[in-house]
Design an enzyme around this catalytic site. Sequence first.
Site, short mmCIF file in Angstrom:
data_model
loop_
_atom_site.label_atom_id
_atom_site.label_comp_id
_atom_site.label_asym_id
_atom_site.label_seq_id
_atom_site.Cartn_x
_atom_site.Cartn_y
_atom_site.Cartn_z
N ASP A 205 41.25 -19.02 54.88
CA ASP A 205 42.21 -19.20 56.25
C ASP A 205 43.37 -20.22 56.61
O ASP A 205 42.65 -21.44 56.22
CB ASP A 205 41.58 -18.94 57.46
CG ASP A 205 42.33 -18.74 58.65
OD1 ASP A 205 41.90 -17.78 59.44
OD2 ASP A 205 43.77 -19.35 58.36
N ASP B 282 47.82 -14.94 57.19
CA ASP B 282 47.55 -15.99 56.91
C ASP B 282 46.03 -16.39 55.98
O ASP B 282 45.57 -17.32 56.18
CB ASP B 282 47.58 -17.64 57.48
CG ASP B 282 46.95 -17.81 58.81
OD1 ASP B 282 45.69 -16.27 58.95
OD2 ASP B 282 46.30 -18.41 59.06
N GLU B 283 45.08 -15.24 56.43
CA GLU B 283 43.58 -14.95 56.14
C GLU B 283 43.12 -14.12 54.69
O GLU B 283 44.12 -13.11 54.80
CB GLU B 283 42.78 -15.25 57.00
CG GLU B 283 42.73 -14.42 58.08
CD GLU B 283 41.59 -13.56 58.84
OE1 GLU B 283 40.80 -14.46 59.14
OE2 GLU B 283 42.38 -13.62 60.25
P1 TTP Z 1 45.64 -18.08 62.81
O1 TTP Z 1 45.31 -18.33 61.69
O2 TTP Z 1 43.99 -17.09 63.99
O3 TTP Z 1 45.42 -19.45 63.97
P2 TTP Z 1 45.79 -21.25 62.64
O4 TTP Z 1 46.67 -20.40 61.32
O5 TTP Z 1 47.81 -21.02 63.27
O6 TTP Z 1 45.23 -21.77 63.37
P3 TTP Z 1 44.20 -22.24 62.62
O7 TTP Z 1 44.11 -23.42 61.97
O8 TTP Z 1 43.30 -22.27 64.09
O9 TTP Z 1 43.43 -20.74 62.19
O10 TTP Z 1 46.55 -17.65 63.40
C1 TTP Z 1 47.81 -17.76 61.53
C2 TTP Z 1 49.17 -17.19 62.35
O11 TTP Z 1 49.29 -16.14 63.67
C3 TTP Z 1 49.86 -18.54 63.74
O12 TTP Z 1 49.44 -19.54 62.28
C4 TTP Z 1 50.87 -17.55 64.33
C5 TTP Z 1 50.11 -16.09 64.13
N1 TTP Z 1 49.92 -16.26 65.88
C6 TTP Z 1 50.31 -15.83 66.56
O13 TTP Z 1 51.43 -15.46 66.48
N2 TTP Z 1 50.00 -15.21 67.23
C7 TTP Z 1 48.33 -15.40 68.41
O14 TTP Z 1 48.01 -15.45 69.53
C8 TTP Z 1 47.53 -15.99 67.10
C9 TTP Z 1 46.22 -16.02 67.13
C10 TTP Z 1 48.11 -16.31 65.72
MG MG Z 2 44.92 -19.78 60.11
#
Ligand code: TTP
Ligand code: MG
Length: 357
Positions: A10, A107-108
Site C-alpha cells: 500500500d 494504490d494497493e
Molecule cells: P489510502 O491507501 O487509503 O490512503 P493513503 O495512501 O493516502 O494513505 P496511507 O499511507 O494511510 O495508505 O488511499 C489511497 C488514495 O486514495 C489516497 O491517497 C487518496 C485516495 N482516497 C480518497 O480520495 N478518498 C478517501 O476517502 C480515501 C481513503 C482515499
Molecule cells: Mg495508501
Amino acid sequence: MENQIIAHLDMDSFYASVEIRDDPSLTGQPVVVGSDPQEGKGRGVISTCSYEARRYGLHSGMPISQAWQLCPHAVYIRPSGKYSIVSARIMEILQYYTQHLEQVSIDEAYLDFSDCGSYDQAEERAFFIKKVLQEHEGLSCSIGIAPARSYAKIASDLQKPNGLTIIRPDNLKKIISSLTVDKIPGIGKKSYALLQSRKLSTFKDLAEADIQLLQEIFGAWAVRVQDIASGNDISGLKDQGPRQSIGRETTFAEDTTDPDLISTTLDDLARSLHAELLRVHARTRTVGIRIRYTGFVTYTRSVSLSHADDNLASIMKAAHSLIEECWEGKPVRLIGIRLSGLVYHDPKQCTLDQFFS
Ligand code: TTP
Ligand code: MG
C-alpha cells in the site's frame, strides 16, 4: 496452502506523496489533497494528507472546513488526474517481481510471493521492491507479508509509513491475539464501537466469542471474521481472470465548464488506460466515455473502432469526439473513459508482430 506467502503493498499517503515528489519544496510540510478550503468556507472533504498533516488530526474524508480550522497553514492542493498514471506505472513495476498480482485499489495490491519458498526470501524481495519504487517513482510504500491475504493487509498497516512487517506462521496467533478488532479489514469505526460495547475489543475476544453472538452482529460474515480473528484464515489472491473492460474516471474538485481542463483530463485518463492496455497485453474494440453533470445526471456514449487497437492516438481521438458529440457546455462534475471488448494477445506474439511489421 501450507507454503503460501502473500504480500500486501500500500503506497504511503499516495496522492500527497505524488504532489510532494513533483514539488520537493513541499517536503516536510503538512500537505492536504482535497477540495478547495476557501479559507474555511469550502465544502467537500480531504482525499488524503501527508503524515505531517495527520499529526494535526487531519485524515481522509474529513470536511475540508474542519481541516482548515485544525491546520490553516497546511498546503492545500486540488486532486488531479495524474495519480492513475502513476498507479499504472507502479502496477507495471510490481508485475516484474511477482507471478501473480491482484490490484485492489489505486494504490494497493496483493502479491503472491509463494515462489520465494521462505519468509527470508520474501522479505528480501519486498525490500527490493520498496527500493525500486523509491528510486524509480520517488515514492514510499508499506508492505506486509503473511500466510494469508487478511494478515498481509493487517501487517502492511502495522508500521506505516515506509514499513515492512512480516508475520510468520509460527508467531501469527501470538501477534494477532492482542490486536484490536478495528485492524480487521472492513471493520470501521462504527462496527468497532459496537464490538467494544459488547466487550469484543481484541482478536482474542472475537476468537473466543460465541458464534451465535457474532452471527447477530456480522450475519453471513460471522464465520469468516472468527476465522481471521483465530488465525485460521488461509485465503490467497483472487483469480481475476482476464478483464473484459477497463475504465478510469476523474471527479473534478469543482464542477467545471473549462474545455481545456476537460480536454487535458481526458488525455490523462486515456494515457493511464493506454498504459494499462500495454501492461495486460490487450487491444480494445470499443471506446466509451462517461460524463456526469451537477446533480448526478450521467451520460455514456461509446464507439466501436474499425479494428482492435492499442494506439494511444486512436483512443484519444475517439474519446474527444464522443465528448464533443454529447457535451453541451454544462458544468461537468466527472468524466471517465472505458475501454471494452478487450482482446488479449500473447506478449511473445506481440514482439514478433512488432518485429515483422
Ligand atoms: P489510502 O491507501 O487509503 O490512503 P493513503 O495512501 O493516502 O494513505 P496511507 O499511507 O494511510 O495508505 O488511499 C489511497 C488514495 O486514495 C489516497 O491517497 C487518496 C485516495 N482516497 C480518497 O480520495 N478518498 C478517501 O476517502 C480515501 C481513503 C482515499
Ligand atoms: Mg495508501
